[in-house]
Design a protein around this motif. Sequence first.
Motif: not given
Length: 77
Positions: A27-36
């Motif tokens: 998973n990746v966390h950005t300033d605006s999203d949490n991505l699987l």
Amino acid sequence: DSAPDDKNDNGYMGAAAIVNPAHFVGNVHTDSDNLLLIKATPGVPFTYYAGACWSKGLDFHTNSQWTEYVKDYPAKF
């Protein structure tokens, strides 16, 4: 959102995605999203389950209620 005891509290949202652990990459966390990050093969069916809740809705009022529901969901892969 506001604190749970705030009279102007609009509630909290919960979201979940359930995938076959064999396809989960990370998973990746950005300033605006949490991505699987999921490994999928073009042309091959891929099963996943997604859902959301609102703490002011009818079914789930706490994080622990939502977490238990997701944890115990009978996903079939």
